[in-house]
Design a protein around this motif. Sequence first.
Motif, PDB file in Angstrom:
ATOM      1  N   ILE A   1     -42.251 -36.216  59.882  1.00  0.00           N
ATOM      2  CA  ILE A   1     -41.043 -34.740  59.975  1.00  0.00           C
ATOM      3  C   ILE A   1     -40.086 -36.681  60.811  1.00  0.00           C
ATOM      4  N   PHE A   2     -40.211 -37.849  60.747  1.00  0.00           N
ATOM      5  CA  PHE A   2     -39.506 -39.227  61.362  1.00  0.00           C
ATOM      6  C   PHE A   2     -38.757 -39.005  59.708  1.00  0.00           C
ATOM      7  N   TYR A   3     -38.971 -39.000  59.127  1.00  0.00           N
ATOM      8  CA  TYR A   3     -37.964 -38.229  57.544  1.00  0.00           C
ATOM      9  C   TYR A   3     -36.750 -37.318  57.657  1.00  0.00           C
ATOM     10  N   VAL A   4     -37.439 -36.376  58.294  1.00  0.00           N
ATOM     11  CA  VAL A   4     -36.547 -35.301  57.938  1.00  0.00           C
ATOM     12  C   VAL A   4     -36.056 -35.887  59.539  1.00  0.00           C
ATOM     13  N   SER A   5     -36.242 -35.504  60.058  1.00  0.00           N
ATOM     14  CA  SER A   5     -35.393 -36.730  61.770  1.00  0.00           C
ATOM     15  C   SER A   5     -33.831 -36.959  61.119  1.00  0.00           C
ATOM     16  N   ILE A   6     -34.655 -38.346  60.309  1.00  0.00           N
ATOM     17  CA  ILE A   6     -33.344 -39.067  59.874  1.00  0.00           C
ATOM     18  C   ILE A   6     -32.626 -38.479  59.289  1.00  0.00           C
ATOM     19  N   SER A   7     -33.094 -38.187  57.741  1.00  0.00           N
ATOM     20  CA  SER A   7     -32.055 -37.313  57.534  1.00  0.00           C
ATOM     21  C   SER A   7     -31.263 -36.349  58.316  1.00  0.00           C
ATOM     22  N   MET A   8     -31.743 -35.682  58.476  1.00  0.00           N
ATOM     23  CA  MET A   8     -30.034 -34.528  59.116  1.00  0.00           C
ATOM     24  C   MET A   8     -29.024 -35.554  60.655  1.00  0.00           C
ATOM     25  N   LEU A   9     -29.605 -36.343  61.293  1.00  0.00           N
ATOM     26  CA  LEU A   9     -29.247 -37.271  61.758  1.00  0.00           C
ATOM     27  C   LEU A   9     -28.110 -37.737  60.688  1.00  0.00           C
TER      28      LEU A   9
ATOM     29  N   GLY B   1     -41.234 -32.169  51.387  1.00  0.00           N
ATOM     30  CA  GLY B   1     -40.480 -31.045  51.079  1.00  0.00           C
ATOM     31  C   GLY B   1     -39.849 -31.042  49.587  1.00  0.00           C
ATOM     32  N   SER B   2     -39.082 -30.083  49.124  1.00  0.00           N
ATOM     33  CA  SER B   2     -38.769 -30.011  47.471  1.00  0.00           C
ATOM     34  C   SER B   2     -36.540 -29.890  47.988  1.00  0.00           C
ATOM     35  N   PHE B   3     -36.556 -29.423  49.141  1.00  0.00           N
ATOM     36  CA  PHE B   3     -34.943 -29.335  48.768  1.00  0.00           C
ATOM     37  C   PHE B   3     -34.068 -30.262  48.954  1.00  0.00           C
ATOM     38  N   GLY B   4     -34.215 -31.301  49.836  1.00  0.00           N
ATOM     39  CA  GLY B   4     -34.051 -33.060  50.063  1.00  0.00           C
ATOM     40  C   GLY B   4     -34.380 -34.260  48.906  1.00  0.00           C
ATOM     41  N   VAL B   5     -35.614 -33.657  48.680  1.00  0.00           N
ATOM     42  CA  VAL B   5     -35.582 -34.364  47.877  1.00  0.00           C
ATOM     43  C   VAL B   5     -34.319 -34.186  46.472  1.00  0.00           C
TER      44      VAL B   5
END
Length: 380
Positions: free
Chosen positions: A356-364, A122-126
């Motif tokens: 998916i782990f990266y996105v999950s942990i980022s959201m939490l 993805g690009s938005f979070g980065v």
Amino acid sequence: MRKEDIKVNEEEAQLLLSSQEHKKKFARWMLFFSIAMVATVISILINYLVFFPWQNPGKVIWQGEQLIAFIICIFLLLSAVVFSIIYFWFTLKVKHDDINQKEKAILAIGFTGGFTDTIGVGSFGVITGLLKGTKAIKDDTKLPGTLNVALGVSALIESALFVGSIQVNIATLLILVIAIICGTFVGSLFVSKIKDQTSIKIIMGVALFFVAILMILTHPQVNVISTSNIGDKTSLMDKPWRIIVGTIVFFFLGMIQSFGIGLYAPAMATLSFLGLQQEVVFPIMACGSALCMLPAAHTFIKRKKYLQQTSNLIMISAIFGVVCSFLLIFVGLQMGAGMDKRTFDIVLKWLAIAVIFYVSISMLVEFYLIKKRQKINKGE
């Protein structure tokens, strides 16, 4: 006319550039964009003249689904060009409100975002993290607009590269992309009505964490749960239940996009569980994301809720990031490193799990920080 309206009109008039200055700036930015498009065209030619014949011996691009994919590829490229010309022509009439940006830093950030977006991170979070880390953005209210305006074109180019290089059933592609677009439209109607949107982040964060664990169990090298015999690896059309489930889930994913939840990670998981090859996920999620981003970009431009110079720099450099990522990962690993289809799919599945782990942990983490700030504000 009220005095306030006259004052606003005078302020807007002072921001307008002269016709000569406008044409000069337009020519400069179109030159940069043209160089980026030359790099894109070179990568398209490498795909169709070198990579496609190597990957599909005996097949030609002017027959069957290959021809339809080629037409879609050209349509996406032309859309990127038309949007960019219109965007630069109209927005460059006004003086930039962020003219003193660190150009080299912004270019590097845009390139990184384009590269990571192409591999599914993805690009938005980065880009958000890098912009804040370098203190390149001071007004967070303009961040969503900046991201949508800046990344729409590179997303279209990314979609064109994937559609042209990865074999995917066209009906499956079109149905799922339409489901995403419809879901995004419906979701946008509810965004302003939901008071606590952070609750959606923790629900998705926890859900994706468990989904990533399930994906490990379904990975071919682990194979505790097998998904290899579900159906066609490049299409969901062979069994009605597969395309029905896929359509429903992607409609829901389109809805949650409106609340700032990324599409890539849950899309990777969904199509993996439905038995598709991991690389087939990329053209579907790239097209869906790109076609949702452009209407949003138009809205932000109209409301002037974005940073112009920052958006322009990211737009150009992200294209180079997309092209480099595509050539290095999708062409380089298979042709250059001699990686066969099965091994490449295995690598992409591990990459998807990591994403998916990266996105999950980022959201939490984001949810935790928001709640922490809310407690501090209440204490004050």
